[in-house]
Design an enzyme around this catalytic site. Structure first.
Site, PDB file in Angstrom:
ATOM      1  CB  SER A 185      -0.957  -0.054   1.186  1.00 18.69           C
ATOM      2  OG  SER A 185      -1.964   0.924   1.093  1.00 18.69           O
ATOM      3  CD  GLU A 302      -5.426  -4.294  -3.673  1.00 16.36           C
ATOM      4  OE1 GLU A 302      -5.366  -3.899  -2.495  1.00 16.36           O
ATOM      5  OE2 GLU A 302      -4.443  -4.748  -4.294  1.00 16.36           O
ATOM      6  CG  HIS A 392      -5.513  -2.586   0.472  1.00  8.99           C
ATOM      7  ND1 HIS A 392      -4.714  -2.394  -0.638  1.00  8.99           N
ATOM      8  CD2 HIS A 392      -4.996  -1.784   1.442  1.00  8.99           C
ATOM      9  CE1 HIS A 392      -3.773  -1.514  -0.349  1.00  8.99           C
ATOM     10  NE2 HIS A 392      -3.911  -1.141   0.906  1.00  8.99           N
TER      11      HIS A 392
END
Length: 471
Positions: A185, A302, A392
């Site tokens: 990320s 995600e 995610h």
């Protein structure tokens, strides 16, 4: 347990040794960023006499826990104190010339820390890697755009951590010519930014980018969070003014500003921006010519970390129309994603489009453009928790071979496949040791490694949907 000592460039540190693995925590790589050092580039550490105890993680950058539902899934570890700029090292006790992996945590550039338990480096050291993790400044302290302060201070911190690793890692049994940086990320964005810099590239053997945005923001966009905070405080958006505000007060005001964010009206997030000293070129462009092997990938779903099922159920075809207008999406995108996800609700289609716009499409475009070795993966194993599917950050517990960790269990449940964790962990290590994770390099629409209950190499999934985004 024993307490081994390593002599770093600024002084000796004592760690712990358990079952052949040595751990050194909270080693400063730059001076504490307090007082006049707030909103300034990292400064060198003052050498110390004697042996510094390195058995506890250093303080975290000022932040607050994740709010609401996401806070139930992502752990927040907050450690008070000023000595924020530290690294942690795990090493096999007999390491000599080992490959090195340097981890940068995620958290939207305003949350997170290397002290989160899932990021424990023991599994990497167990398998022959010298593992390093680093803290860097976050939020207003690390990514404010101010007229009287350097830009991208958090990136400058990360660069300082990389340089510290290069200068010191041989003392821990690592090979400074075999440093692979990796992150997820925002941590993936940090990795991309470091690799984008020609002055840092000689320090790197390779890079792994997990679900990381690749673009730097415009100066105007990157300046909005600090400007909004200053306006709420009734002061000016300058380093001189913000130094008079306690760091945690800046965090609290930021939380107030983001509390009412929605899908279509989100408060602007923190971003890196182009800057001659700290980020001379947009990473998406610079990485095309970066002659280092790169592994890059995303998770299939995600968006499901941020949007629980009940929130997705409220999104409609009309919401998509507003999104398409705001994002200037080409015609035909809805039809292409409906074909790719025939059973998806409108909210799920919107989520998939946002996933691809933010991380997947840029990753594939970069892989297509690069001439250096580039390996693409997609993590698709569906978690049964809160119908997260392949959300995610879910892959982190697998990459770290840490499915028993409390943070990993929170997202993956108790029945996650250990064989998948073992495979992913081994592939990440193989890449760090050899520059090749074990599947063919990406060419055009060629093979992607899809990690699922059954891992296989497949032709680029949903290529038609991605193509619709760029018509």
């Amino acid at each position: 347990m024993s307490y081994p000592v390593i002599h770093t460039e600024t002084g000796a540190v004592s760690g712990t040794r358990v079952e052949g693995i040595e751990r050194y925590l909270g080693i400063p790589y730059a001076a504490p960023p307090v007082g006049a050092r707030r909103f300034a580039l990292p400064e060198p550490v003052a050498p110390w006499d004697g042996v510094r105890e390195a058995t506890a993680f250093g303080p975290t950058s000022p932040q607050s826990p994740y709010p609401g539902e996401i806070g139930k899934l992502l752990p927040s570890t907050i450690i008070p104190g000023d000595d924020i700029l530290t690294v942690n090292v795990w090493r096999p006790g007999e390491a000599d010339g080992a490959a090195v992996m340097l981890w940068f945590h995620g958290g939207a550039l305003e949350r997170g820390t290397a002290a989160i338990s899932t990021y424990d480096g023991t599994p990497f050291a167990r398998d022959g890697i010298v593992f390093v993790s680093a803290n860097y400044r976050l939020g207003a302290e690390g990514f404010s755009v101010l007229p009287d302060a350097p830009r991208n201070i958090g990136l400058a911190d990360a660069a300082a951590a990389l340089r510290w690793t290069s200068r010191n890692i041989a003392r821990f049994g690592g090979d400074p010519s075999r440093i692979t940086i990796f992150g997820e990320s925002a941590g993936g964005a940090v990795v991309a930014a470091l690799l984008a810099r020609e002055d840092l590239r000689p320090l790197l053997a390779g890079a792994i980018i997990e679900s990381g945005p690749l673009d730097a923001a415009t100066t105007e966009r990157a300046a909005r969070p600090a400007r909004d905070i200053a306006r709420r405080l009734g002061t000016t958006a300058t380093a001189e003014a913000l130094r008079r505000v306690p760091p945690q007060r800046l965090v609290a005001v930021r939380d107030e500003l983001t509390a009412s964010s929605t899908l279509l009206r989100a408060a602007p997030g923190y971003n890196a921006t182009i800057d001659p000293a700290t980020l001379p070129e947009n990473p998406r462009r610079a990485l095309v010519d970066a002659e280092r092997p790169v592994m890059i990938g995303t998770n299939t779903d995600e968006y499901r970390l941020w949007y629980p099922p009940e929130a997705l159920a409220k999104l409609s075809r009309r919401t998509y129309a507003l999104l398409a207008l705001a994002k200037r999406l080409p015609r035909g995108v809805w039809r292409a994603y409906r074909a790719a996800f025939p059973a998806a609700s409108p909210g799920e289609i919107i989520g998939q489009v946002l996933t691809d716009l933010t991380v997947r499409q840029p990753a594939i475009a970069l892989a297509r453009a690069r001439t250096a070795q580039t390996f693409v993966y997609e993590f698709s194993w569906p978690s049964p928790v809160r119908d997260l599917r392949a959300a995610h950050a879910l892959e982190i517990g697998f990459v770290f071979d840490a499915l028993g960790d409390e943070g990993a269990v929170t997202m993956a449940g108790t029945g996650a496949p250990q064989e998948l964790a073992a495979r992913m962990h081994a592939d990440w290590i193989r890449f760090a040791e050899t520059g090749d994770p074990g599947w063919p390099a990406f060419r055009g629409d060629s093979l992607v490694r899809r990690y699922d209950a059954v891992t296989q190499d497949v032709t680029l999934p949903r290529a038609e949907a991605l193509a619709a985004l760029t018509r």
